[in-house]
Design an enzyme around this catalytic site. Structure first.
Site, short mmCIF file in Angstrom:
data_model
loop_
_atom_site.label_atom_id
_atom_site.label_comp_id
_atom_site.label_asym_id
_atom_site.label_seq_id
_atom_site.Cartn_x
_atom_site.Cartn_y
_atom_site.Cartn_z
N CYS A 1 -1.84 -25.94 22.87
CA CYS A 1 -2.18 -27.33 23.18
C CYS A 1 -0.91 -28.18 23.09
O CYS A 1 -0.26 -28.19 22.04
CB CYS A 1 -3.24 -27.83 22.20
SG CYS A 1 -3.62 -29.58 22.46
N HIS B 1 -6.09 -19.14 17.95
CA HIS B 1 -4.73 -19.02 18.46
C HIS B 1 -3.97 -18.07 17.53
O HIS B 1 -4.27 -17.97 16.35
CB HIS B 1 -4.07 -20.40 18.56
CG HIS B 1 -4.59 -21.20 19.72
ND1 HIS B 1 -3.92 -21.28 20.91
CD2 HIS B 1 -5.74 -21.90 19.89
CE1 HIS B 1 -4.63 -22.02 21.77
NE2 HIS B 1 -5.74 -22.41 21.17
N HIS C 1 -12.45 -19.57 18.20
CA HIS C 1 -11.35 -19.74 19.16
C HIS C 1 -10.06 -19.67 18.36
O HIS C 1 -9.64 -20.65 17.74
CB HIS C 1 -11.57 -21.12 19.81
CG HIS C 1 -10.53 -21.60 20.76
ND1 HIS C 1 -10.78 -21.76 22.11
CD2 HIS C 1 -9.26 -22.02 20.58
CE1 HIS C 1 -9.71 -22.26 22.71
NE2 HIS C 1 -8.77 -22.42 21.81
N ARG D 1 -7.48 -22.37 31.64
CA ARG D 1 -7.48 -23.73 31.07
C ARG D 1 -6.51 -23.84 29.89
O ARG D 1 -5.47 -24.46 29.99
CB ARG D 1 -8.92 -24.10 30.66
CG ARG D 1 -9.12 -25.59 30.40
CD ARG D 1 -8.65 -26.05 29.03
NE ARG D 1 -9.32 -25.36 27.93
CZ ARG D 1 -8.90 -25.45 26.67
NH1 ARG D 1 -7.85 -26.18 26.35
NH2 ARG D 1 -9.53 -24.78 25.71
N ASP D 2 -6.83 -23.20 28.76
CA ASP D 2 -5.95 -23.29 27.58
C ASP D 2 -4.59 -22.69 27.92
O ASP D 2 -3.55 -23.20 27.51
CB ASP D 2 -6.61 -22.53 26.42
CG ASP D 2 -6.15 -22.98 25.06
OD1 ASP D 2 -4.96 -23.30 24.91
OD2 ASP D 2 -6.97 -22.99 24.12
N ASN E 1 -3.63 -18.22 22.74
CA ASN E 1 -4.90 -17.70 22.22
C ASN E 1 -4.75 -16.20 21.96
O ASN E 1 -3.90 -15.54 22.54
CB ASN E 1 -6.02 -17.86 23.26
CG ASN E 1 -6.40 -19.29 23.48
OD1 ASN E 1 -5.71 -20.03 24.17
ND2 ASN E 1 -7.50 -19.71 22.91
P1 HMG Z 1 -6.18 -43.02 26.98
O1 HMG Z 1 -4.82 -43.32 27.49
O2 HMG Z 1 -6.58 -43.57 25.66
O3 HMG Z 1 -7.33 -43.40 28.02
O4 HMG Z 1 -6.36 -41.43 27.01
P2 HMG Z 1 -7.61 -44.59 28.95
O5 HMG Z 1 -9.09 -44.65 29.13
O6 HMG Z 1 -6.88 -45.81 28.48
O7 HMG Z 1 -6.98 -44.11 30.34
C1 HMG Z 1 -5.59 -44.02 30.60
C2 HMG Z 1 -5.40 -43.63 32.05
O8 HMG Z 1 -5.94 -42.35 32.29
C3 HMG Z 1 -6.14 -44.57 33.02
O9 HMG Z 1 -5.40 -44.54 34.21
C4 HMG Z 1 -7.45 -43.86 33.23
O10 HMG Z 1 -8.07 -44.21 34.43
C5 HMG Z 1 -7.02 -42.41 33.24
P3 HMG Z 1 -4.41 -45.78 34.61
O11 HMG Z 1 -5.30 -46.97 34.65
O12 HMG Z 1 -3.38 -45.85 33.51
O13 HMG Z 1 -3.87 -45.36 35.95
N1 HMG Z 1 -8.08 -41.50 32.79
C6 HMG Z 1 -8.47 -40.42 33.47
N2 HMG Z 1 -8.07 -39.93 34.66
C7 HMG Z 1 -8.69 -38.80 35.08
N3 HMG Z 1 -9.65 -38.16 34.37
C8 HMG Z 1 -10.05 -38.64 33.18
C9 HMG Z 1 -9.46 -39.81 32.70
N4 HMG Z 1 -9.62 -40.53 31.59
C10 HMG Z 1 -8.77 -41.56 31.66
N5 HMG Z 1 -10.98 -37.97 32.49
C11 HMG Z 1 -7.80 -39.52 27.23
C12 HMG Z 1 -7.54 -40.83 26.52
C13 HMG Z 1 -8.92 -38.82 26.50
C14 HMG Z 1 -8.21 -39.80 28.67
C15 HMG Z 1 -6.49 -38.66 27.22
O14 HMG Z 1 -5.94 -38.68 25.93
C16 HMG Z 1 -6.71 -37.25 27.65
O15 HMG Z 1 -7.04 -36.99 28.79
N6 HMG Z 1 -6.52 -36.29 26.73
C17 HMG Z 1 -6.73 -34.87 27.01
C18 HMG Z 1 -5.82 -34.04 26.15
C19 HMG Z 1 -6.07 -32.57 26.40
O16 HMG Z 1 -6.55 -32.17 27.43
N7 HMG Z 1 -5.67 -31.75 25.42
C20 HMG Z 1 -5.81 -30.31 25.54
C21 HMG Z 1 -7.21 -29.86 25.47
S1 HMG Z 1 -7.83 -29.72 23.80
C22 HMG Z 1 -7.32 -28.13 23.31
O17 HMG Z 1 -6.53 -27.52 23.97
C23 HMG Z 1 -7.94 -27.52 22.09
C24 HMG Z 1 -8.96 -26.41 22.44
O18 HMG Z 1 -8.32 -25.37 23.16
C25 HMG Z 1 -9.57 -25.82 21.15
C26 HMG Z 1 -8.53 -25.44 20.10
O19 HMG Z 1 -7.55 -24.75 20.42
O20 HMG Z 1 -8.77 -25.80 18.95
C27 HMG Z 1 -10.11 -26.95 23.28
MG MG Z 2 -7.11 -23.81 22.28
#
Ligand code: HMG
Ligand code: MG
Length: 310
Positions: free
Chosen positions: A240, A209, A207, A15-16, A249
């Site tokens: 990310c 990095h 967690h 995933r990450d 990580n």
């Molecule tokens: P948004 O644009 O504000 O959301 O994004 P929205 O509700 O307006 O939706 C936009 C479009 O996305 C729409 O489609 C939705 O249907 C679709 P359109 O009408 O334009 O065709 N949509 C989805 N499709 C599939 N699955 C969904 C979904 N939600 C909306 N779940 C949103 C807001 C949260 C959706 C977006 O910003 C997003 O998905 N962000 C994820 C970012 C991410 O994954 N980042 C990495 C993970 S975090 C990380 O790595 C840190 C961690 O490792 C810990 C650390 O290191 O500290 C965990």
């Molecule tokens: Mg991370």
């Protein structure tokens, strides 16, 4: 406090790790990678994200990958969900463990999930309620707990505040993230006691990095405070896309090498993790950063050369 005798590792590679690769990895390769990780003794493997495919195109095949991986007995396969849409997709795919993710930095939260921290907590309250109602296991992430990539202030009190709100929702476990790898042990000396006042240590993961090379030092510092759950990534993949400059990580091989050498058990076979890393290295267009992986691979090459020598 004595060091823990057993550490639970939560594997982040699929995933990450794969969310941060510029190349999109084929679903067959992801399935093979996860299946190899399932053979290692790791009992927790975060396998994908049901996020917007526009936000993370690398994991757009989440449902396909999740349905095709071999579910090894005793191994849990959590996935990230950012909202109810992601939760519904994950549930339809047969997931039984989910992770919600917010942060201590307001700016990072906005860039990562387009919500304020308060909005994210509102969103996740519904997700966690649904997940608990469906009998799922739930993890909560608090990212940027040691510093924000955008320079806005993060304090231990802010981390504790968000952490408590996630716990009050019913999360089974929290993972405190050093998303951009800026943390140092003295920060843990302040943060862990503050968190441990409110949250049992057996529900608290870290967690790290390794962007500035401090991740293993942080693992050791956290161990000294009794923390015994760590996230790590085979080969040291990770990062990310919404945290500029973040790199991988802490390597699973590095953590295992450290722990096993100190007689702390993990139940994980280092050689089998290396085999999974070797596989994914063959798929990627770059080498892996885990120091233990590199050193052990090089030692094998030297040993092979010595055996082959006349
Ligand atoms: P948004 O644009 O504000 O959301 O994004 P929205 O509700 O307006 O939706 C936009 C479009 O996305 C729409 O489609 C939705 O249907 C679709 P359109 O009408 O334009 O065709 N949509 C989805 N499709 C599939 N699955 C969904 C979904 N939600 C909306 N779940 C949103 C807001 C949260 C959706 C977006 O910003 C997003 O998905 N962000 C994820 C970012 C991410 O994954 N980042 C990495 C993970 S975090 C990380 O790595 C840190 C961690 O490792 C810990 C650390 O290191 O500290 C965990
Ligand atoms: Mg991370």
């Amino acid at each position: 406090m004595g060091l823990p005798k057993f550490v639970k590792l939560v594997e982040m590679g699929p995933r990450d790790g794969l969310q941060n690769e510029h190349a999109v990895i084929g679903s067959d390769d992801k399935v093979r990678y996860i299946d190899l990780l399932s053979e290692t003794g790791l009992q927790w493997i975060e396998v994908t994200s049901f996020v917007s495919p526009k936000a993370i195109p690398q994991l757009a095949d989440a449902a396909d990958v999740f349905s095709r991986i071999r579910k090894a007995p005793g191994v849990r396969y959590p996935v990230l969900v950012p909202n109810m849409k992601g939760y519904d997709r994950a549930k339809a795919a047969g997931v039984d463990a989910v992770a919600v993710f917010t942060a201590a930095s307001e700016t990072f939260t906005k860039r990562n999930i387009n919500m304020t921290i308060d909005e994210s907590l509102e969103t996740f309250r519904d997700v966690v309620r649904a997940a608990k109602g469906d009998g799922m296991w739930v993890r909560g992430y608090v990212s940027t707990a040691f510093g924000s990539p955008f320079g806005d202030e993060v304090t231990p009190a802010m981390v504790v505040d968000v952490s408590m709100k996630l716990m009050e929702m019913g999360c089974n476990e929290l993972s405190i993230g050093d998303t951009i790898g800026v943390g140092v042990p003295s920060q843990l000396d302040e943060l862990i006691p503050a968190l441990a006042n409110e949250i049992p240590l057996n529900q608290l993961a870290f967690h790290f990095h390794d962007t500035r090379g401090t991740a293993l030092a942080n693992v050791y510092a956290a161990l000294q405070h009794g923390v015994h759950i760590f996230d790590s990534s085979a080969g040291g993949l990770g990062g990310c896309p919404y945290a500029p400059g973040a790199t991988g990580n802490v390597g699973t091989e590095d953590v295992i090498y450290l722990l096993h050498s100190m007689n702390i058990e993990t139940g994980v076979d280092l050689g089998k993790v290396r085999a999974a890393s070797r596989f994914i290295r063959g798929v990627l267009d770059h080498d892996l950063t885990s120091k233990a992986f590199q050193a052990l691979e090089a030692a094998d090459v030297r040993a092979g050369a010595a055996t082959a020598a006349p």
